[in-house]
Every structure is written in C-alpha cells, then in structure tokens.
Design a protein around this motif. Structure first.
Motif, PDB file in Angstrom:
ATOM      1  N   THR A  65      51.944  44.191  53.964  1.00 33.02           N
ATOM      2  CA  THR A  65      50.744  44.114  53.131  1.00 33.02           C
ATOM      3  C   THR A  65      50.722  45.342  52.241  1.00 33.02           C
ATOM      4  O   THR A  65      50.868  46.465  52.714  1.00 33.02           O
ATOM      5  CB  THR A  65      49.483  44.071  54.008  1.00 33.02           C
ATOM      6  N   VAL A  66      50.537  45.115  50.947  1.00 35.46           N
ATOM      7  CA  VAL A  66      50.559  46.186  49.960  1.00 35.46           C
ATOM      8  C   VAL A  66      49.210  46.223  49.255  1.00 35.46           C
ATOM      9  O   VAL A  66      48.726  45.189  48.783  1.00 35.46           O
ATOM     10  CB  VAL A  66      51.689  45.939  48.930  1.00 35.46           C
ATOM     11  N   ASN A  67      48.605  47.411  49.190  1.00 30.72           N
ATOM     12  CA  ASN A  67      47.399  47.617  48.397  1.00 30.72           C
ATOM     13  C   ASN A  67      47.817  48.206  47.061  1.00 30.72           C
ATOM     14  O   ASN A  67      48.708  49.064  47.010  1.00 30.72           O
ATOM     15  CB  ASN A  67      46.422  48.556  49.104  1.00 30.72           C
ATOM     16  N   PHE A  68      47.181  47.780  45.981  1.00 31.32           N
ATOM     17  CA  PHE A  68      47.578  48.217  44.648  1.00 31.32           C
ATOM     18  C   PHE A  68      46.361  48.414  43.761  1.00 31.32           C
ATOM     19  O   PHE A  68      45.257  47.971  44.080  1.00 31.32           O
ATOM     20  CB  PHE A  68      48.537  47.201  44.010  1.00 31.32           C
ATOM     21  N   VAL A  69      46.575  49.090  42.633  1.00 28.77           N
ATOM     22  CA  VAL A  69      45.547  49.338  41.632  1.00 28.77           C
ATOM     23  C   VAL A  69      46.131  49.013  40.262  1.00 28.77           C
ATOM     24  O   VAL A  69      47.273  49.358  39.969  1.00 28.77           O
ATOM     25  CB  VAL A  69      45.079  50.814  41.652  1.00 28.77           C
ATOM     26  N   ILE A  70      45.335  48.355  39.444  1.00 26.22           N
ATOM     27  CA  ILE A  70      45.647  48.158  38.029  1.00 26.22           C
ATOM     28  C   ILE A  70      44.497  48.815  37.285  1.00 26.22           C
ATOM     29  O   ILE A  70      43.345  48.429  37.451  1.00 26.22           O
ATOM     30  CB  ILE A  70      45.748  46.670  37.650  1.00 26.22           C
ATOM     31  N   ASP A  71      44.796  49.813  36.471  1.00 24.36           N
ATOM     32  CA  ASP A  71      43.742  50.581  35.813  1.00 24.36           C
ATOM     33  C   ASP A  71      43.808  50.409  34.302  1.00 24.36           C
ATOM     34  O   ASP A  71      44.889  50.271  33.735  1.00 24.36           O
ATOM     35  CB  ASP A  71      43.890  52.060  36.181  1.00 24.36           C
ATOM     36  N   GLY A  72      42.650  50.440  33.662  1.00 24.47           N
ATOM     37  CA  GLY A  72      42.581  50.372  32.200  1.00 24.47           C
ATOM     38  C   GLY A  72      42.908  49.009  31.631  1.00 24.47           C
ATOM     39  O   GLY A  72      43.470  48.896  30.548  1.00 24.47           O
ATOM     40  N   LEU A  73      42.524  47.970  32.321  1.00 24.57           N
ATOM     41  CA  LEU A  73      42.829  46.607  31.907  1.00 24.57           C
ATOM     42  C   LEU A  73      41.732  46.090  30.977  1.00 24.57           C
ATOM     43  O   LEU A  73      40.549  46.308  31.228  1.00 24.57           O
ATOM     44  CB  LEU A  73      42.914  45.737  33.161  1.00 24.57           C
ATOM     45  N   GLU A  74      42.106  45.423  29.920  1.00 21.63           N
ATOM     46  CA  GLU A  74      41.127  44.850  29.001  1.00 21.63           C
ATOM     47  C   GLU A  74      40.306  43.778  29.713  1.00 21.63           C
ATOM     48  O   GLU A  74      40.794  43.110  30.624  1.00 21.63           O
ATOM     49  CB  GLU A  74      41.835  44.236  27.794  1.00 21.63           C
ATOM     50  N   ASN A  75      39.068  43.602  29.276  1.00 21.39           N
ATOM     51  CA  ASN A  75      38.147  42.674  29.948  1.00 21.39           C
ATOM     52  C   ASN A  75      38.682  41.246  30.017  1.00 21.39           C
ATOM     53  O   ASN A  75      38.602  40.598  31.056  1.00 21.39           O
ATOM     54  CB  ASN A  75      36.784  42.676  29.249  1.00 21.39           C
ATOM     55  N   ARG A  76      39.232  40.729  28.931  1.00 22.53           N
ATOM     56  CA  ARG A  76      39.692  39.327  28.932  1.00 22.53           C
ATOM     57  C   ARG A  76      40.900  39.130  29.845  1.00 22.53           C
ATOM     58  O   ARG A  76      41.047  38.093  30.477  1.00 22.53           O
ATOM     59  CB  ARG A  76      39.982  38.830  27.517  1.00 22.53           C
ATOM     60  N   ARG A  77      41.768  40.141  29.939  1.00 22.98           N
ATOM     61  CA  ARG A  77      42.905  40.043  30.855  1.00 22.98           C
ATOM     62  C   ARG A  77      42.449  40.171  32.298  1.00 22.98           C
ATOM     63  O   ARG A  77      43.012  39.550  33.194  1.00 22.98           O
ATOM     64  CB  ARG A  77      43.944  41.120  30.544  1.00 22.98           C
ATOM     65  N   ALA A  78      41.417  40.968  32.532  1.00 23.55           N
ATOM     66  CA  ALA A  78      40.889  41.126  33.886  1.00 23.55           C
ATOM     67  C   ALA A  78      40.219  39.841  34.354  1.00 23.55           C
ATOM     68  O   ALA A  78      40.275  39.502  35.538  1.00 23.55           O
ATOM     69  CB  ALA A  78      39.907  42.287  33.932  1.00 23.55           C
ATOM     70  N   GLU A  79      39.594  39.112  33.454  1.00 24.72           N
ATOM     71  CA  GLU A  79      38.929  37.851  33.811  1.00 24.72           C
ATOM     72  C   GLU A  79      39.933  36.794  34.264  1.00 24.72           C
ATOM     73  O   GLU A  79      39.647  35.987  35.132  1.00 24.72           O
ATOM     74  CB  GLU A  79      38.120  37.330  32.631  1.00 24.72           C
ATOM     75  N   SER A  80      41.113  36.790  33.672  1.00 21.46           N
ATOM     76  CA  SER A  80      42.115  35.778  34.028  1.00 21.46           C
ATOM     77  C   SER A  80      43.053  36.244  35.135  1.00 21.46           C
ATOM     78  O   SER A  80      43.996  35.542  35.471  1.00 21.46           O
ATOM     79  CB  SER A  80      42.930  35.399  32.786  1.00 21.46           C
ATOM     80  N   PHE A  81      42.816  37.418  35.721  1.00 15.65           N
ATOM     81  CA  PHE A  81      43.736  37.969  36.716  1.00 15.65           C
ATOM     82  C   PHE A  81      43.843  37.107  37.964  1.00 15.65           C
ATOM     83  O   PHE A  81      44.923  36.839  38.434  1.00 15.65           O
ATOM     84  CB  PHE A  81      43.305  39.390  37.110  1.00 15.65           C
ATOM     85  N   GLY A  82      42.760  36.653  38.529  1.00 14.86           N
ATOM     86  CA  GLY A  82      42.800  35.944  39.805  1.00 14.86           C
ATOM     87  C   GLY A  82      43.149  34.475  39.715  1.00 14.86           C
ATOM     88  O   GLY A  82      43.167  33.787  40.736  1.00 14.86           O
ATOM     89  N   ASN A  83      43.444  33.954  38.533  1.00 14.49           N
ATOM     90  CA  ASN A  83      43.720  32.521  38.398  1.00 14.49           C
ATOM     91  C   ASN A  83      44.979  32.093  39.143  1.00 14.49           C
ATOM     92  O   ASN A  83      44.996  31.073  39.802  1.00 14.49           O
ATOM     93  CB  ASN A  83      43.842  32.139  36.921  1.00 14.49           C
ATOM     94  N   ASP A  84      46.049  32.850  39.005  1.00 16.74           N
ATOM     95  CA  ASP A  84      47.293  32.540  39.711  1.00 16.74           C
ATOM     96  C   ASP A  84      47.484  33.595  40.785  1.00 16.74           C
ATOM     97  O   ASP A  84      47.369  34.780  40.533  1.00 16.74           O
ATOM     98  CB  ASP A  84      48.484  32.549  38.750  1.00 16.74           C
ATOM     99  N   LYS A  85      47.760  33.189  41.984  1.00 18.20           N
ATOM    100  CA  LYS A  85      47.830  34.131  43.096  1.00 18.20           C
ATOM    101  C   LYS A  85      49.260  34.548  43.431  1.00 18.20           C
ATOM    102  O   LYS A  85      49.482  35.263  44.378  1.00 18.20           O
ATOM    103  CB  LYS A  85      47.163  33.526  44.324  1.00 18.20           C
TER     104      LYS A  85
END
Length: 181
Positions: A65-85
């Motif tokens: 199990t890996v914990n990760f961070v994505i920082d400084g992401l644009e709002n529209r890209r962040a909204e579509s992040f969880g669509n594909d797992k």
C-alpha cells in the motif's frame, strides 16, 4: 543413357551448382532459423530490462500500500481524478486507487509588518490557494519485495520521497510517494 545396365538418373542443378531438391530446402530452413535467432538476440538485447521485468512481474505476487500526494493540481483536472481508479507507469499497469482526499493547495506568502518604531518584520505564512488542489491518496501496487526494497517491474524502485509520472484516466499526474506499508 544406361550405365552398368541401369538407367542413369538425371540430377537437376540449381543456383551455384547445388543439386536442387531436399538439400536446398534444408539449407533455406537453417538460414531462416539463424536469421530468426539473430533477430531475437538483437531484440532481447535492447529490451532485456523490460523482458526481465515482465517475467518477474508474472511470478510476483507481492502487494504493498502506497500513500501519495499530488500538489498544485488545476481544479478541472482534480475534479476528473477519481473517475478511473487504475494507474499506469511506463505503459504497464501500476496499481489501483483505494481512496483519496481533495483539498485546497497550500502556498507560502510573504507578509510584511511595519511597527510604530518603523521596524519592519517580514515573515512567511501558509495560505490556502482555492485555484489549485492538493490530492492525498492511497493505492495498492504490485511488485517484488527484495532485501533492498520494493520494486515495480523488476527494476523500478518504489520508495518514500520518489516522484513518479503515472497515467490515470488518460491524464498524466506526478505523484510524490509519502509512505509505503
């Protein structure tokens, strides 16, 4: 013509004076076999790391199990992040998203304070940036656990502090690994 009372067989000769027939076919088969082995050798030389990784991954069944961070992401890209797992690294299946949390990104701003005695004090303060997002997440990753660490595809070390460019949902994200368990 007869020779010693038996009819003489006619032998047909092909290119370079080699008798036509079975010998020529055998020579062509050996040449083809040599050419195929040569091509396979050249291909395996250039792609040996990937081939070894694929073979190791085929027998690997270690999961982490890996914990990760994505920082400084644009709002529209962040909204579509969880669509594909599903995540892909270098075109190969890397891992699957378990959960994630989205929040406003933090940035450091400089605040200057001037006091009555004309003393100026500059300090950095953390502030939220509503234009950008930060994603904290957890995923499972398959690979090989060795004495020297955890490896994906046999040659890509996965460790805390490493950044990876992964593809999820057709978009490229740069993740920073914060912990491995």
């Amino acid at each position: 013509m007869e020779k010693n009372g038996r009819p003489e067989e006619e032998v047909q000769y092909g290119n370079a004076g080699v008798p036509a027939g079975r010998k020529k076919y055998r020579r062509n088969f050996i040449d083809l076999l040599i050419a195929v082995l040569l091509v396979l050798s050249i291909v395996s030389f250039f792609f040996r790391g990937r081939i070894v990784g694929i073979l190791e991954r085929a027998v690997a069944n270690d999961q982490t199990t890996v914990n990760f961070v994505i920082d400084g992401l644009e709002n529209r890209r962040a909204e579509s992040f969880g669509n594909d797992k599903k995540f892909y690294l270098d075109g190969l299946y890397f891992g699957e998203l378990l959960n994630y949390e989205e929040k406003d990104a933090e940035k450091m701003t400089l605040i200057s304070s001037v006091y009555d005695d004309s003393t100026r004090l500059d300090e950095f303060v953390r502030a939220r940036d509503p234009e950008k997002k930060q994603i904290n997440g957890t995923m499972t990753v398959g690979g090989n656990r060795k004495d020297s660490g955890f490896y994906f595809n046999g040659n890509k070390k996965i460790a805390v502090g490493i950044t990876l460019d992964v593809i999820c949902g057709g978009q490229k994200y740069t993740i920073l690994i914060t912990s491995i368990s």
